[in-house]
Design an enzyme around this catalytic site. Structure first.
Site, PDB file in Angstrom:
ATOM      1  N   HIS A 106     -11.517  28.368  11.868  1.00 31.54           N
ATOM      2  CA  HIS A 106     -12.647  28.796  11.037  1.00 31.54           C
ATOM      3  C   HIS A 106     -13.439  29.967  11.635  1.00 31.54           C
ATOM      4  O   HIS A 106     -14.663  29.985  11.607  1.00 31.54           O
ATOM      5  CB  HIS A 106     -13.592  27.611  10.801  1.00 31.54           C
ATOM      6  CG  HIS A 106     -13.032  26.542   9.914  1.00 31.54           C
ATOM      7  ND1 HIS A 106     -12.028  26.757   9.008  1.00 31.54           N
ATOM      8  CD2 HIS A 106     -13.362  25.218   9.794  1.00 31.54           C
ATOM      9  CE1 HIS A 106     -11.761  25.613   8.369  1.00 31.54           C
ATOM     10  NE2 HIS A 106     -12.536  24.674   8.822  1.00 31.54           N
ATOM     11  N   HIS A 176     -16.773  25.920   2.293  1.00 32.70           N
ATOM     12  CA  HIS A 176     -16.558  24.601   2.895  1.00 32.70           C
ATOM     13  C   HIS A 176     -17.554  23.567   2.363  1.00 32.70           C
ATOM     14  O   HIS A 176     -18.106  22.765   3.120  1.00 32.70           O
ATOM     15  CB  HIS A 176     -16.649  24.728   4.420  1.00 32.70           C
ATOM     16  CG  HIS A 176     -15.862  23.709   5.182  1.00 32.70           C
ATOM     17  ND1 HIS A 176     -16.144  22.359   5.132  1.00 32.70           N
ATOM     18  CD2 HIS A 176     -14.803  23.846   6.008  1.00 32.70           C
ATOM     19  CE1 HIS A 176     -15.299  21.720   5.921  1.00 32.70           C
ATOM     20  NE2 HIS A 176     -14.470  22.595   6.460  1.00 32.70           N
ATOM     21  N   GLU A 310     -10.973  23.343  -0.062  1.00 31.53           N
ATOM     22  CA  GLU A 310     -11.140  24.673   0.528  1.00 31.53           C
ATOM     23  C   GLU A 310      -9.990  25.556   0.052  1.00 31.53           C
ATOM     24  O   GLU A 310      -8.883  25.472   0.579  1.00 31.53           O
ATOM     25  CB  GLU A 310     -11.129  24.581   2.057  1.00 31.53           C
ATOM     26  CG  GLU A 310     -12.177  23.676   2.631  1.00 31.53           C
ATOM     27  CD  GLU A 310     -11.819  23.186   4.043  1.00 31.53           C
ATOM     28  OE1 GLU A 310     -11.529  24.024   4.911  1.00 31.53           O
ATOM     29  OE2 GLU A 310     -11.811  21.975   4.258  1.00 31.53           O
TER      30      GLU A 310
HETATM   31  C1  GLA Z   1     -11.377  21.908   8.027  1.00 28.22           C
HETATM   32  C2  GLA Z   1     -10.407  21.557   9.071  1.00 28.22           C
HETATM   33  C3  GLA Z   1     -10.801  20.240   9.644  1.00 28.22           C
HETATM   34  C4  GLA Z   1     -12.208  20.294  10.142  1.00 28.22           C
HETATM   35  C5  GLA Z   1     -13.118  20.645   9.068  1.00 28.22           C
HETATM   36  C6  GLA Z   1     -14.533  20.772   9.540  1.00 28.22           C
HETATM   37  O1  GLA Z   1     -11.191  21.152   6.909  1.00 28.22           O
HETATM   38  O2  GLA Z   1      -9.088  21.548   8.628  1.00 28.22           O
HETATM   39  O3  GLA Z   1      -9.939  19.868  10.641  1.00 28.22           O
HETATM   40  O4  GLA Z   1     -12.330  21.248  11.133  1.00 28.22           O
HETATM   41  O5  GLA Z   1     -12.697  21.860   8.508  1.00 28.22           O
HETATM   42  O6  GLA Z   1     -14.937  19.857  10.455  1.00 28.22           O
END
Ligand code: GLA
Length: 347
Positions: A106, A176, A310
């Site tokens: 991210h 997100h 997402e």
């Molecule tokens: C995404 C990732 C997860 C986690 C979340 C936030 O969905 O794939 O593993 O990091 O973000 O915590």
């Protein structure tokens, strides 16, 4: 639509943060922060007309700065994982921040979710923009990026992403938001359908192996037909074990804003979310790592207390050779759109 705003706080490094409220003709509204382009609230009537806030968020800026989980934020420069933090473009290797076990996640330690964006708005919507300099979290290329939100009278939230660079780089932008169509409690009874026949297989660190899994062969992961999010979540399936629940990239059958990518419905509130997107994948995340915490208005959040859809390019797409490629080159313009459309069934 009406846009109002108010000061939301000052970051630890002294930047003022503003909250914008976009209210439509039905009185339904979205609250957005210029910190992380964050969707802080999304309030609309349930089936019996009760105004319900269906996204997770915090009361204070400090919590957004200090807590993990990316609640409601736009993540980038590259959403999801890049294996070993190694980005190779045109034979040139770049080392990105490694912030998730052995991988980059991210956008690194301080991704787009932890930045204050510039805001421009009118009665149609709001555009957040920022300049991400070359070298930020290890990325090549100066990137000019914008995220536009529009909120219609029909309760449709449109998110439009654009980006341009002066050197080849990797870009993957998503929102997100954790949806809870009841406003609180578990989401395991929500019905979910995803128009995907495959997922990208993960290793135990949730990094793609490069292989695909046919959902016809993997009932636990299969959402081609609507089923409760929690129905199969405890099945002893290696994919579920790797993600500690759902944390997987679904390969959309036919991306495009005129086609449905996913549909989430809560029988308890009667609220439906329909997601449409130009992006090739959607990461289904069942908030497995969302530790217990206090959210907006004293509501307690728990693991499995939200569903993230997402929309994205596939994780680690460059190293794994997935198409379409998320490499952005000078002279090109990234354009992606995701729509989350809400409705409630009248009893
Ligand atoms: C995404 C990732 C997860 C986690 C979340 C936030 O969905 O794939 O593993 O990091 O973000 O915590």
């Amino acid at each position: 639509m009406e846009v109002t705003h108010r000061p939301f706080g000052v970051t630890k490094d002294g930047q003022s943060v503003t909250e914008f409220r976009l209210t439509n003709r039905q009185g339904a509204y979205v609250k957005l922060l210029d910190y992380g382009c964050t969707v802080r609230s999304l309030v609309l009537p349930d089936a019996v007309g009760k105004m319900t806030d269906i996204v997770l968020g915090y009361d204070t800026l400090r919590e957004y700065e200090e807590r993990d989980g990316y609640l409601g934020a736009v993540v980038g420069r590259f959403a999801n994982r890049i294996g070993g933090g190694k980005l190779v473009i045109d034979g040139q290797e770049y080392l990105l921040a490694v912030n998730d076990g052995p991988n980059h996640l991210h956008g690194g330690f301080r991704g787009f979710d932890r930045r204050v964006w510039k805001a421009d708005w009118n009665e149609k919507g709001i555009t957040f923009s920022r300049f991400s300099p070359e070298g930020e979290e290890g990325y090549p290329g100066n990137l000019q990026v914008a995220v536009r939100y529009e909120w219609s009278d029909e309760n449709e939230l449109t998110i439009h992403y654009t980006a341009e660079t002066d050197a080849a780089t990797a870009v993957n932008l998503t929102n997100h938001s954790y949806f809870n169509l009841n406003g609180s409690g578990s989401v395991l009874e929500h019905l979910l359908q995803i128009n995907a026949d495959q997922i990208t297989e993960n290793d135990p660190d949730c990094l793609p192996t490069g292989r695909f899994i046919e959902l016809a062969d993997c009932p636990a992961m299969d959402f081609r037909t609507a089923k409760p999010v929690g129905r199969d979540i405890e099945i002893p399936d290696q994919n579920l074990r790797n993600g500690k629940g759902y944390d997987h990239n679904y390969v959309l059958r036919s991306p495009g804003i005129d086609r449905e990518a996913a549909r989430l419905y809560s029988p308890a509130s009667g609220i439906t979310l329909v997601c449409r997107t130009t992006q090739p994948g959607v990461q289904l995340y069942s908030a497995n790592f969302l530790t217990e915490r206090c959210g907006k208005n004293g509501v307690i959040y728990y693991p499995r207390g939200g569903v993230c859809l997402e929309t994205q390019h596939f994780p680690d797409a460059i190293a794994k050779g997935f198409v379409p490629s998320p490499i952005l080159r000078p002279g090109e313009r990234l354009e992606e759109t995701t729509i989350y459309a809400f409705s409630s069934e009248k009893p």
